[in-house]
Design a protein around this motif. Structure first.
Motif, mmCIF file in Angstrom:
data_model
loop_
_atom_site.group_PDB
_atom_site.id
_atom_site.type_symbol
_atom_site.label_atom_id
_atom_site.label_comp_id
_atom_site.label_asym_id
_atom_site.label_seq_id
_atom_site.Cartn_x
_atom_site.Cartn_y
_atom_site.Cartn_z
ATOM 1 N N VAL A 85 21.540 36.507 -2.992
ATOM 2 C CA VAL A 85 21.768 35.901 -4.303
ATOM 3 C C VAL A 85 23.195 36.190 -4.751
ATOM 4 O O VAL A 85 23.610 37.352 -4.799
ATOM 5 N N SER A 86 23.957 35.154 -5.067
ATOM 6 C CA SER A 86 25.291 35.363 -5.650
ATOM 7 C C SER A 86 25.171 35.342 -7.167
ATOM 8 O O SER A 86 24.251 34.745 -7.724
ATOM 9 N N GLY A 87 26.101 36.013 -7.849
ATOM 10 C CA GLY A 87 25.980 36.129 -9.308
ATOM 11 C C GLY A 87 24.678 36.806 -9.675
ATOM 12 O O GLY A 87 24.040 36.476 -10.673
ATOM 13 N N ALA A 88 24.296 37.797 -8.886
ATOM 14 C CA ALA A 88 22.944 38.353 -8.956
ATOM 15 C C ALA A 88 22.669 39.173 -10.206
ATOM 16 O O ALA A 88 21.509 39.375 -10.562
ATOM 17 N N ALA A 89 23.697 39.657 -10.872
ATOM 18 C CA ALA A 89 23.482 40.499 -12.046
ATOM 19 C C ALA A 89 23.293 39.692 -13.318
ATOM 20 O O ALA A 89 23.005 40.258 -14.377
ATOM 21 N N GLY A 90 23.433 38.385 -13.228
ATOM 22 C CA GLY A 90 23.276 37.538 -14.397
ATOM 23 C C GLY A 90 21.820 37.269 -14.741
ATOM 24 O O GLY A 90 20.897 37.738 -14.073
ATOM 25 N N ALA A 91 21.617 36.474 -15.791
ATOM 26 C CA ALA A 91 20.274 36.220 -16.299
ATOM 27 C C ALA A 91 19.387 35.536 -15.269
ATOM 28 O O ALA A 91 18.214 35.883 -15.123
ATOM 29 N N VAL A 92 19.942 34.562 -14.546
ATOM 30 C CA VAL A 92 19.158 33.846 -13.541
ATOM 31 C C VAL A 92 19.067 34.658 -12.255
ATOM 32 O O VAL A 92 17.978 34.872 -11.705
ATOM 33 N N GLY A 149 20.094 38.341 9.261
ATOM 34 C CA GLY A 149 20.585 37.041 8.809
ATOM 35 C C GLY A 149 20.047 36.677 7.433
ATOM 36 O O GLY A 149 19.296 37.428 6.816
ATOM 37 N N VAL A 150 20.432 35.502 6.965
ATOM 38 C CA VAL A 150 20.052 35.038 5.629
ATOM 39 C C VAL A 150 19.129 33.827 5.767
ATOM 40 O O VAL A 150 19.501 32.813 6.362
ATOM 41 N N ASP A 151 17.942 33.938 5.217
ATOM 42 C CA ASP A 151 16.981 32.835 5.258
ATOM 43 C C ASP A 151 17.072 31.951 4.018
ATOM 44 O O ASP A 151 16.868 30.742 4.095
ATOM 45 N N VAL A 152 17.351 32.577 2.874
ATOM 46 C CA VAL A 152 17.521 31.833 1.622
ATOM 47 C C VAL A 152 18.781 32.351 0.936
ATOM 48 O O VAL A 152 18.931 33.558 0.734
ATOM 49 N N PHE A 153 19.686 31.433 0.606
ATOM 50 C CA PHE A 153 20.858 31.804 -0.184
ATOM 51 C C PHE A 153 20.769 31.065 -1.505
ATOM 52 O O PHE A 153 20.850 29.845 -1.551
ATOM 53 N N PHE A 154 20.595 31.822 -2.590
ATOM 54 C CA PHE A 154 20.537 31.255 -3.933
ATOM 55 C C PHE A 154 21.912 31.420 -4.550
ATOM 56 O O PHE A 154 22.336 32.528 -4.882
#
Length: 283
Positions: A85-92, A149-154
């Motif tokens: 998850v990028s921007g992971a510390a945000g609300a979403v 590896g990465v299976d889901v990148f949000f």
């Protein structure tokens, strides 16, 4: 200006809504509003012990539903898979990571400060966190944090982080495009992904979405989110600016500078129930 708002009914001629009821909907940035009882944008908020009304702008509102539907409907995480998850510390992003953990995944997040990275692990239960600003080689750090590896990148950030993450996706990976915070305001100078050909070789998908496309399923989403609340499986943060509409411009600057802590909202009303400057609650 149109926006998602939560408020209190002060007068009512309707049997559906009584004075004191908390309601949420796409209202306006204004102190008072007159609506018909059948307005589709008006929803009565249930009273959940320990949850302030403003939470319906965050974990039970747009942020929570965006995380819920983006991850589960498009990302489709499976137990044992890795979710980045990028921007992971945000609300979403923080809710995305927690839902992924609930679904049995390894969860890794990126953030821009050591404080936020620490919070991802200690408060939101991520397995690992990467400070993209201090990373000497972001691709190597993603590989280290995601050994399988990465299976889901949000993705909430776009730009270099999206491009780098594409190098680490697995066969059949799902890339969920929710936002591109690093690219807003760039106009003709946007940074597009150079590694998109990896989507072909990895037989992966990259899909954008807006939460409103799942409007017919919002009730089911809120039901799950509130159930996880009662089970103590989620944390959230809400950052409230108390200065009224005068704070609106400053709120936008705070958001795009990524200085907010959790869901950023502006308090228009002077009702005491909205007085808390920063609300940190355990769902």
């Amino acid at each position: 200006m149109r926006g998602l708002c939560v408020g209190t009914v002060v007068e009512s001629l309707s049997d559906k809504y009584k004075p004191g009821d908390t309601v949420v909907g796409m209202f306006g940035w204004q102190g008072y509003l007159v609506l018909n009882e059948d307005d589709t944008h008006l929803t009565k908020v249930p009273d959940i012990p320990g949850v302030p009304p403003v939470a319906w702008l965050g974990p039970f509102g747009s942020a929570g539903l965006t995380a819920y539907f983006g991850l589960l409907k498009i990302g489709n995480p499976q137990p044992g898979q890795t979710v980045l998850v990028s921007g992971a510390a945000g609300a979403v992003g923080s809710i995305v990571g927690q839902i992924a953990k609930i679904k049995g995944c390894r969860v890794v997040g990126t953030a821009g400060t050591e404080e936020k990275c620490q919070k991802l692990i200690e408060k939101f239960g991520f397995d690992a966190a990467i400070n993209y600003k201090t990373a000497k080689n972001l691709s190597d750090e993603i590989r280290e944090a995601c050994p399988n590896g990465v299976d889901v990148f949000f993705d909430l950030v776009g730009g270099h982080i999206l491009d780098t993450a594409l190098r680490r996706i697995n066969d059949g990976a799902r890339v969920v495009l929710c936002g591109a915070l690093s690219q807003y305001g760039q106009y003709g100078n946007m940074h597009g992904p150079k590694n998109y050909l990896n989507l072909i070789s990895k037989k992966a998908s990259m899909t954008g979405f807006v939460v409103s496309q799942f409007a017919s399923e919002f009730e089911a989403g809120v039901k799950d989110l509130t159930a996880w609340y009662t089970e103590g499986k989620l944390n959230y943060e809400i950052h409230i600016l108390n200065g009224g509409l005068e704070e609106a411009a400053g709120a936008l600057s705070l958001l795009f500078d990524r200085q907010n802590q959790g869901k950023l909202v502006v308090k228009v009303s002077h009702d005491p129930i909205y007085e808390t400057v920063n609300v940190t609650a355990k769902l």
